[in-house]
Design an enzyme around this catalytic site. Structure first.
Site, short mmCIF file in Angstrom:
data_model
loop_
_atom_site.label_atom_id
_atom_site.label_comp_id
_atom_site.label_asym_id
_atom_site.label_seq_id
_atom_site.Cartn_x
_atom_site.Cartn_y
_atom_site.Cartn_z
N ASP A 1 0.63 -1.44 0.20
CA ASP A 1 -0.21 0.17 0.23
C ASP A 1 0.98 1.19 -0.42
OD1 ASP A 1 -2.49 -1.35 -0.13
OD2 ASP A 1 -2.51 -1.68 2.06
N GLU B 1 -9.22 -2.45 3.15
CA GLU B 1 -9.14 -2.11 5.15
C GLU B 1 -10.17 -1.09 5.43
OE1 GLU B 1 -4.08 -2.17 5.10
OE2 GLU B 1 -4.98 -0.36 5.28
#
Length: 273
Positions: free
Chosen positions: A52, A168
């Site tokens: 990420d 997430e």
């Protein structure tokens, strides 16, 4: 895609179609436009060694490079924020080598994080369950990292980049006002596999793109995989968000977690309106 999946995916900004090249262009333009519009001059992002921050870093460096080519002074500041010695430090250094930021700084958050927990324990130790102490320290670490990034952003007329993405966000897997606090989210609406596709498209090596994701917040469980915490896999989470079939146990786990973590995705509430 059932109605509940569709509603959640829409709320998290997950698109039906995905083309890595198009997403790179659009998200780079988004970063460039917002930096110029805000009259800011830098992006600040913590690089941890995961895909990420790698993908967000590549997008940020591309954005500021294009801004400079257009005559706008801008820079990308990548910051390492280890808690003492990070177990996967080598991966973070490999990520930096791929991103090639304009500036790299390292700030050890261990003294500040430990001091804060010690201060809490002086009068609040009876409120902290011993088995949960490392969990609470993990949240303190995340918030200390954001304090450091905002200090750098404030000093450089900058904006803090967050690495939140749809997988997430769905699972509420972030610390409120820690890694969940940022000025701009270039990965928003992307599933994990789509983040990987962007990183791969931008030239990141497979060993970093497909590294096992870990938040690495709890000192007594270093590099614990995210999927162990979730109780479901990223493949199942991504399939849910992309409207694909998911086994019922995984679907229920995802829905229960999404509903329980709703407060983490909301702005602070007030008794008006």
């Amino acid at each position: 895609m059932d109605e509940e999946q569709q509603s959640i995916s829409a709320a998290l900004g997950v698109s039906v179609d995905f083309y890595a090249e198009r997403e790179v262009q659009q998200r780079t333009e988004f970063l460039s436009h917002y930096l110029r519009q805000s009259s800011c001059r830098s992006f600040v992002l913590g690089i941890c060694g995961g895909v990420d921050s790698l993908a967000a870093g590549l997008l940020a460096q591309k954005a500021v490079s294009e801004l400079r080519a257009d005559g706008y002074h801008a820079k990308f500041i990548a910051v390492r924020l280890p808690y003492g010695i990070q177990a996967d430090e080598s991966d973070a250094q490999k990520s930096l080598a791929v991103i090639r930021p304009d500036r790299v700084l390292t700030i050890d958050i261990k003294p500040a994080a430990d001091a804060m927990l010690d201060a809490v324990m002086v009068e609040g130790g009876d409120l902290v369950e011993p088995a949960r102490k490392q969990f609470h320290l993990g949240n303190i670490k995340a918030r200390q990292r954001m304090i450091a990034q905002y200090a750098l952003a404030g000093a450089t007329g900058g904006l803090v980049i967050g690495t939140d993405q749809a997988a997430e966000a769905l699972m509420g897997f972030f610390t409120k006002f820690g890694d969940g606090a940022a000025d701009i989210l270039p990965l928003a609406g992307l599933t994990k596999r789509r983040v990987r596709a962007i990183a791969e498209h931008m030239g990141a090596p497979a060993e970093l793109v497909f590294k096992v994701p870990t938040a690495d917040l709890e000192s007594d469980a270093p590099l614990r995989p995210d999927e162990d915490v979730y109780g479901v896999t990223y493949e199942e989470i991504d399939n849910f968000l992309e409207g694909k079939a998911v086994a019922e146990p995984a679907r229920l786990r995802i829905l229960t977690t999404y509903q329980a973590s709703g407060h983490k995705r909301d702005l602070p509430v007030a008794p008006i309106g």
